[in-house]
Design an enzyme around this catalytic site. Structure first.
Site, PDB file in Angstrom:
ATOM      1  N   LYS A 299       5.259   8.135   4.941  1.00  0.00           N
ATOM      2  CA  LYS A 299       4.676   7.845   3.623  1.00  0.00           C
ATOM      3  C   LYS A 299       3.279   8.447   3.581  1.00  0.00           C
ATOM      4  O   LYS A 299       2.573   8.448   4.593  1.00  0.00           O
ATOM      5  CB  LYS A 299       4.657   6.316   3.411  1.00  0.00           C
ATOM      6  CG  LYS A 299       4.010   5.854   2.112  1.00  0.00           C
ATOM      7  CD  LYS A 299       4.127   4.320   1.922  1.00  0.00           C
ATOM      8  CE  LYS A 299       3.248   3.825   0.789  1.00  0.00           C
ATOM      9  NZ  LYS A 299       3.292   2.342   0.612  1.00  0.00           N
TER      10      LYS A 299
ATOM     11  N   LYS B 297       8.258   9.015   1.551  1.00  0.00           N
ATOM     12  CA  LYS B 297       7.753   8.305   0.373  1.00  0.00           C
ATOM     13  C   LYS B 297       6.414   8.912  -0.034  1.00  0.00           C
ATOM     14  O   LYS B 297       5.469   8.928   0.760  1.00  0.00           O
ATOM     15  CB  LYS B 297       7.593   6.809   0.662  1.00  0.00           C
ATOM     16  CG  LYS B 297       6.992   6.023  -0.507  1.00  0.00           C
ATOM     17  CD  LYS B 297       6.995   4.519  -0.235  1.00  0.00           C
ATOM     18  CE  LYS B 297       6.217   3.737  -1.284  1.00  0.00           C
ATOM     19  NZ  LYS B 297       6.188   2.270  -1.004  1.00  0.00           N
TER      20      LYS B 297
ATOM     21  N   ASP C 139       6.227  -1.182   4.975  1.00  0.00           N
ATOM     22  CA  ASP C 139       5.348  -0.010   4.927  1.00  0.00           C
ATOM     23  C   ASP C 139       4.103  -0.276   5.765  1.00  0.00           C
ATOM     24  O   ASP C 139       3.189  -0.985   5.329  1.00  0.00           O
ATOM     25  CB  ASP C 139       4.936   0.296   3.482  1.00  0.00           C
ATOM     26  CG  ASP C 139       6.092   0.802   2.626  1.00  0.00           C
ATOM     27  OD1 ASP C 139       7.258   0.670   3.042  1.00  0.00           O
ATOM     28  OD2 ASP C 139       5.821   1.331   1.531  1.00  0.00           O
TER      29      ASP C 139
END
Lengths: 223, 223
Positions: free
Chosen positions: A151, A180, A89
């Protein structure tokens, strides 16, 4: 009811989390069978030892400011993959994005995607610092650059995941990326609303309470 | 009155600072002749071009959580030195420190000191997350590991520089290290109190106002 645990990346990113905190966190992930655990790189080797194989080891890159060099992000990613990370991430180069330096932003993401080899990369666009138009533009850059997920938030800047932002990202990326949602997920209803809006994963430190159907209080930094 | 500019590292670490923000920030440093500018790594090359030679280029490593791997911190440091950094402000491995993994903490600092070659390294111990005893212990580890400065706060976690903490650090390190006070410096009087308590540098985004003798309002994230 949806099996929430299959969406939840059990997250602990506080800078003062200890060996014991991380150990307990991973044991809890084993117990609840969360889809993954999201922790800082320096705890990856510990987590890797404790977690059962089916739980994904997720870690963060250039976190939470996204403001280091692309070379540093790539080197960090390479180390994490070697240390057992299953998913990466990274944080968008927010300042360069805000400066319309889109070529820089694309190359920055590509450098991490390349260093991650075949591991999925999520790009945290930090929705709380962006306008709606910027959220759409950033989401487009993420898919152009070969990352797999958009995300929403780091949890360390203002802003949290909202169904409206998830729907906007889904509208922009269509089926070309996963999403996400992370930041400020406090109730099972909020979690379900994010999934219904298009989220494929939920990043939260409140997984056990959410799975137990409890509302949880406001979190500190690090969602 | 002390020439405050000689103590001030003019600081801009917000993740959404743009090309224009950084450019203006560096021009302001040239104008006020601050001792240095403290910015994120991805803006180092831009700053290097704008700043006059006598202003130190200071950047941050593993910032602001300190929770990435030592290898990543070292790679980031190496890149920054090649990109023109004169000084390196790294964040302590706070979680490992809180776990009493002191050998890890020392090696983590040493990895950055080595990668920095002969450039001074400051270690941000994040006083707001530590007890008074921990502040003293962490300061001791910093000098044992070959870094040149103890620095108080990132500005992204709770806590700010206080004369009490600076005096405690000075008492611990004696003449073996320099001290950078950072976080929440709002008035010229507060700045002078930190210097009188033993600070050799002040990290603040409020340098121009402080030098003009003005009190400034509460800052956002990033001091």
């Amino acid at each position: 009811m949806l099996p929430l645990a299959l969406y939840i990346e059990h997250t602990l990113l506080k800078p003062d989390a200890t060996f014991d905190d991380i150990s307990k966190h991973c044991l809890q992930a084993n117990e609840f069978k969360f889809i993954g655990v999201c922790i800082n790189p320096s705890w990856l080797e510990l987590a890797h030892k404790i977690l059962i194989p089916e739980i994904k080891r997720v870690t963060v890159i250039g976190f939470p400011l996204g403001a280091t060099s692309s070379e540093a992000k790539a080197a960090e990613t390479k180390w994490c993959v070697e240390a057992g990370a299953d998913e990466i991430d990274m944080v968008l180069s927010i300042g360069q994005f805000k400066s319309n330096l889109f070529s820089y932003v694309r190359e920055d993401i590509k450098a991490v995607v390349q260093a991650a080899k075949n591991k999925p990369v999520k790009v945290i666009i930090e929705t709380g610092l962006l306008t709606k138009t910027e959220i759409a533009t950033a989401s487009g850059l993420v898919i152009e650059s070969g990352a797999q997920y958009v995300k929403t938030c780091t949890g360390f800047s203002p802003g949290q995941a909202t169904p409206e932002d998830i729907a906007l990202i889904r509208h922009t990326v269509g089926a070309k990326a996963l999403i996400k949602a992370s930041g400020g997920i406090r109730t099972p209803e909020a979690a379900l609303a994010l999934i219904q809006a298009g989220a494929n994963r939920l990043g939260t430190s409140q997984g056990p309470a959410l799975c137990a159907g409890q509302k949880v209080g406001p979190a500190g930094a690090g969602y």
